[in-house]
Design an enzyme around this catalytic site. Structure first.
Site, mmCIF file in Angstrom:
data_model
loop_
_atom_site.group_PDB
_atom_site.id
_atom_site.type_symbol
_atom_site.label_atom_id
_atom_site.label_comp_id
_atom_site.label_asym_id
_atom_site.label_seq_id
_atom_site.Cartn_x
_atom_site.Cartn_y
_atom_site.Cartn_z
ATOM 1 N N LYS A 52 0.828 -1.211 0.000
ATOM 2 C CA LYS A 52 0.000 0.000 0.000
ATOM 3 C C LYS A 52 0.863 1.263 0.000
ATOM 4 O O LYS A 52 0.611 2.193 -0.753
ATOM 5 C CB LYS A 52 -0.954 -0.026 1.207
ATOM 6 C CG LYS A 52 -2.014 -1.115 1.062
ATOM 7 C CD LYS A 52 -2.803 -1.375 2.336
ATOM 8 C CE LYS A 52 -3.656 -2.638 2.162
ATOM 9 N NZ LYS A 52 -4.430 -2.975 3.363
ATOM 10 N N GLN A 96 -4.794 -1.957 9.585
ATOM 11 C CA GLN A 96 -4.568 -3.258 8.956
ATOM 12 C C GLN A 96 -5.097 -4.387 9.851
ATOM 13 O O GLN A 96 -4.758 -4.461 11.026
ATOM 14 C CB GLN A 96 -3.062 -3.455 8.690
ATOM 15 C CG GLN A 96 -2.734 -4.717 7.916
ATOM 16 C CD GLN A 96 -3.279 -4.707 6.491
ATOM 17 O OE1 GLN A 96 -3.214 -3.703 5.794
ATOM 18 N NE2 GLN A 96 -3.838 -5.825 6.070
ATOM 19 N N ASP A 119 -11.275 1.977 3.629
ATOM 20 C CA ASP A 119 -11.467 0.530 3.496
ATOM 21 C C ASP A 119 -12.947 0.179 3.328
ATOM 22 O O ASP A 119 -13.289 -0.944 2.951
ATOM 23 C CB ASP A 119 -10.920 -0.202 4.736
ATOM 24 C CG ASP A 119 -9.588 -0.895 4.462
ATOM 25 O OD1 ASP A 119 -9.268 -1.115 3.285
ATOM 26 O OD2 ASP A 119 -8.887 -1.223 5.438
HETATM 27 C C1 BQF Z 1 -0.842 -10.114 -5.732
HETATM 28 C C2 BQF Z 1 -5.604 -9.276 2.502
HETATM 29 C C3 BQF Z 1 -6.496 -11.283 3.467
HETATM 30 C C4 BQF Z 1 -6.612 -10.678 4.710
HETATM 31 C C5 BQF Z 1 -6.243 -9.345 4.853
HETATM 32 C C6 BQF Z 1 -1.039 -7.945 -4.519
HETATM 33 C C7 BQF Z 1 -1.887 -7.841 -2.268
HETATM 34 C C8 BQF Z 1 -1.983 -9.223 -2.255
HETATM 35 C C9 BQF Z 1 -1.639 -9.963 -3.378
HETATM 36 C C10 BQF Z 1 -2.274 -7.046 -1.086
HETATM 37 C C11 BQF Z 1 -5.028 -8.497 1.393
HETATM 38 C C12 BQF Z 1 -4.857 -9.095 0.064
HETATM 39 C C13 BQF Z 1 -4.620 -7.200 1.640
HETATM 40 C C14 BQF Z 1 -1.166 -9.326 -4.498
HETATM 41 C C15 BQF Z 1 -3.948 -6.361 0.594
HETATM 42 C C16 BQF Z 1 -4.552 -8.068 -1.002
HETATM 43 O O1 BQF Z 1 0.046 -9.719 -6.509
HETATM 44 O O2 BQF Z 1 -1.527 -11.106 -5.977
HETATM 45 C C17 BQF Z 1 -1.405 -7.210 -3.406
HETATM 46 O O3 BQF Z 1 -1.478 -6.271 -0.606
HETATM 47 N N1 BQF Z 1 -3.552 -7.149 -0.538
HETATM 48 C C18 BQF Z 1 -4.817 -6.642 2.943
HETATM 49 O O4 BQF Z 1 -4.479 -5.493 3.180
HETATM 50 O O5 BQF Z 1 -5.371 -7.371 3.914
HETATM 51 C C19 BQF Z 1 -5.740 -8.665 3.763
HETATM 52 C C20 BQF Z 1 -5.995 -10.605 2.372
#
Ligand code: BQF
Length: 291
Positions: A52, A96, A119
């Site tokens: 992020k 987060q 969010d």
């Molecule tokens: C990619 C998330 C579960 C629980 C809390 C790029 C992200 C992930 C994968 C990423 C996720 C999942 C995020 C890829 C943010 C997605 O290249 O496939 C980016 O940073 N995510 C989160 O903040 O909290 C989570 C999944």
């Protein structure tokens, strides 16, 4: 199978955001500012927050990362949230998830001002979403809608099966796809761990949103030819041949779809990057309200 390339699309959207930020800067002296609060040292959470912050830098946003030890009290965290709510220099912020067990996530979500809740987790935003009012959409469903739009996936009258009923993906996704308009007007079935005979429900699906959190749970023998498969799962599975000792796999057995027709999102590079980009879109939207 055709690939729904979330990585590529997210780069394209980030480039559009970057141009808009340059214009905002030049014409209104506005630089969108996203803040993130990270509690503890969960490796996945650290990696998500890094993504992020890096994305903010890429599009010219200001970003602030507030890191706290997992020993932080709920009260201290709520104080930080209040400061961010009151800080006019911050357009939007996220806390987060997951949080340590001694902190009530619900309480934290309710403490975030709906105007800065990029969010889209606050019940005010959730309620506004269900009524089709202006709001911050939750980032993952928003990113998926953007992807369906870009690839001109037909949703009207389509049978859509959502697997998983979480507050942040499955439930909002089911509402958004059944709303009026595009992408919407679908006939939605929301399935979950207590659903009987998931396989026969999946066989009726033109569009599947898989958000269960079980690696390779859905395979091509369970779904019909030509279906659109959106894989929200991001599961770490052990893989000694990889640099970090693990690799990412989705909730869908991607390889089983090799010889099928239809569309599928890869993991990584599908829904994940779109989630982060949707967060940037929400932050941009919040910043533009200052004009
Ligand atoms: C990619 C998330 C579960 C629980 C809390 C790029 C992200 C992930 C994968 C990423 C996720 C999942 C995020 C890829 C943010 C997605 O290249 O496939 C980016 O940073 N995510 C989160 O903040 O909290 C989570 C999944």
């Amino acid at each position: 199978m055709e690939i729904l390339n979330g990585k590529e699309l997210s780069e394209k959207i980030k480039n559009d955001i970057k141009l808009e930020v340059e214009q905002l800067k030049a014409e209104h002296k506005i630089v969108p500012h996203l803040a993130a609060v990270l509690v503890g040292d969960n490796p996945a959470s650290q990696s998500y927050v890094r993504n992020k912050v890096r994305s903010c830098e890429k599009v010219g946003f200001e970003s602030t990362l507030i890191r706290k030890d997992e020993s932080i009290t709920e009260e201290e965290l709520l104080d930080i949230i209040q400061d961010l709510n009151d800080n006019d220099g911050v357009d939007g912020f996220i806390v987060q998830l997951p949080l340590p067990a001694h902190i009530d996530e619900q309480k934290v979500t309710l403490a975030i001002s709906p105007e800065k809740d990029v969010d889209g987790f606050h019940p005010i935003n959730f309620g506004r979403m269900t009524q089709g009012l202006d709001c911050f959409l939750p980032a993952t469903p928003y990113g998926i809608l953007k992807m369906l739009e870009e690839y001109q996936i037909k949703t009207e009258g389509q049978n859509c099966v959502v697997v998983g009923r979480s507050n942040i993906v499955g439930t909002p996704m089911s509402i958004l796809l059944s709303r009026k308009g595009y992408p919407g007007n679908a006939t939605v079935t929301l399935t979950h761990s207590r659903t009987r005979d998931l396989s026969s429900i999946l066989k009726t699906a033109d569009i599947i949103i898989a958000a269960i959190g079980i690696p390779n749970f859905i395979s091509s023998d369970m779904t019909k030819e030509g279906a659109v498969i959106v894989d929200v799962g991001i599961n770490r599975v052990e893989d000694a041949s990889r640099k970090h000792g693990y690799r990412l796999v989705g909730d869908v057995d991607f390889d089983s779809y090799m010889d099928k027709s239809g569309y599928i999102t890869p993991v990584p590079g599908g829904v994940g990057p779109m989630t982060v980009t949707a967060l940037l879109l929400n932050t941009l939207k919040s910043a533009k309200l200052k004009i």
